[in-house]
Design an enzyme around this catalytic site. Structure first.
Site, PDB file in Angstrom:
ATOM      1  N   LYS A 240     -53.467  17.821  81.075  1.00  0.00           N
ATOM      2  CA  LYS A 240     -52.129  18.361  81.228  1.00  0.00           C
ATOM      3  C   LYS A 240     -51.801  18.051  82.624  1.00  0.00           C
ATOM      4  CE  LYS A 240     -49.970  22.759  80.254  1.00  0.00           C
ATOM      5  NZ  LYS A 240     -50.198  24.224  80.153  1.00  0.00           N
TER       6      LYS A 240
ATOM      7  N   HIS B 246     -48.969  19.363  84.097  1.00  0.00           N
ATOM      8  CA  HIS B 246     -47.999  20.394  84.630  1.00  0.00           C
ATOM      9  C   HIS B 246     -48.903  21.706  84.558  1.00  0.00           C
ATOM     10  CE1 HIS B 246     -47.347  19.805  80.649  1.00  0.00           C
ATOM     11  NE2 HIS B 246     -47.016  21.470  80.598  1.00  0.00           N
TER      12      HIS B 246
END
Ligand code: OMP
Length: 215
Positions: A103, A105
């Site tokens: 991921k 973010h």
């Protein structure tokens, strides 16, 4: 057989986890049976499953500092085991899991939960050729932690890359135990006692001859 094994086998039968038929495995092998832990799809069954995993770990005497559930199927299993260990055995262990895709973010990365450190136990569903478990072992080592063992519901007792079973290979290569609640031996014992499963039993025998390990 231990109580937790008996309870687990009852659970798998009640929930149709164990099915006979024709199945293509991740390894490409054509199997006459399949163990689908996705059928543990309600709260009571998951709690019971977590208790079986926790009992198997405690019964093994293997020392661990934390649990790791590999994505995707290992995640609820590690969570259920962590809960059962805390509730039933007074052992409050940290636990973590990974994402399949990093991921970029929010908190970022592929690992979620407690930092991977100390002796890490992999909690997963089924071991066939050992591919999934090896990926987790590599991930744990890459984090600088120590694999402590593998806890699974079913050891299919199939050959890995050589003459040994995948579980035996992992033990030999990494020096860690594979703790399985049940194995192909148990599945065969169950089918062997049921006259209505004579055909299935014969197919299991043929399959074991082809992919199993020498007893
Ligand atoms: P290996 O990576 O070959 O050890 O295969 C293990 C994975 O196959 C498990 O984590 C399951 O996702 C899946 N599997 C089952 O769930 N049940 C089975 O009875 C057989 C397999 C399989 O494809 O071998």
């Amino acid at each position: 057989m231990h109580d937790y094994q008996r309870d687990f086998i009852e659970l798998t039968l009640q929930r149709d986890v164990l099915r006979f038929g024709e199945f293509t495995l991740k390894s490409g092998r054509q199997s006459p049976y399949f163990f689908n832990m996705g059928r543990i799809d309600n709260g009571a069954a998951l709690a019971r499953l977590g208790r079986a995993y926790a009992s198997a770990l405690v019964g093994s005497g293997v020392a661990v500092d934390m649990l790791f559930g590999p994505a995707y199927k290992g995640i609820p299993l590690a969570a259920a085991t962590a809960i059962a260990l805390a509730d039933r055995h007074g052992r409050d262990l940290p636990w973590a899991y990974n994402r399949k895709e990093a991921k970029d973010h929010g908190e970022g990365g592929t690992l979620v939960g407690a930092p991977l450190q100390g002796r890490v136990l992999i909690v997963d569903d089924v071991m066939t050729a050992g591919t999934a478990v090896r990926e987790s072992l590599a991930l744990i080592r890459a984090q600088g932690a120590t694999p402590a063992g593998v806890l699974i519901a079913l050891d299919r007792q199939e050959r890995g890359t050589g003459a040994l079973s995948a579980a035996q290979e992992v033990t030999a290569e990494y020096g860690i135990p594979v703790i399985a609640i049940t194995s192909l031996t148990d599945v065969m014992a169950y089918a062997g006692e049921r006259p209505d499963l004579a055909g299935e039993y014969a197919r299991l025998l043929a399959y074991r001859d082809r992919y199993g390990v020498a007893a």
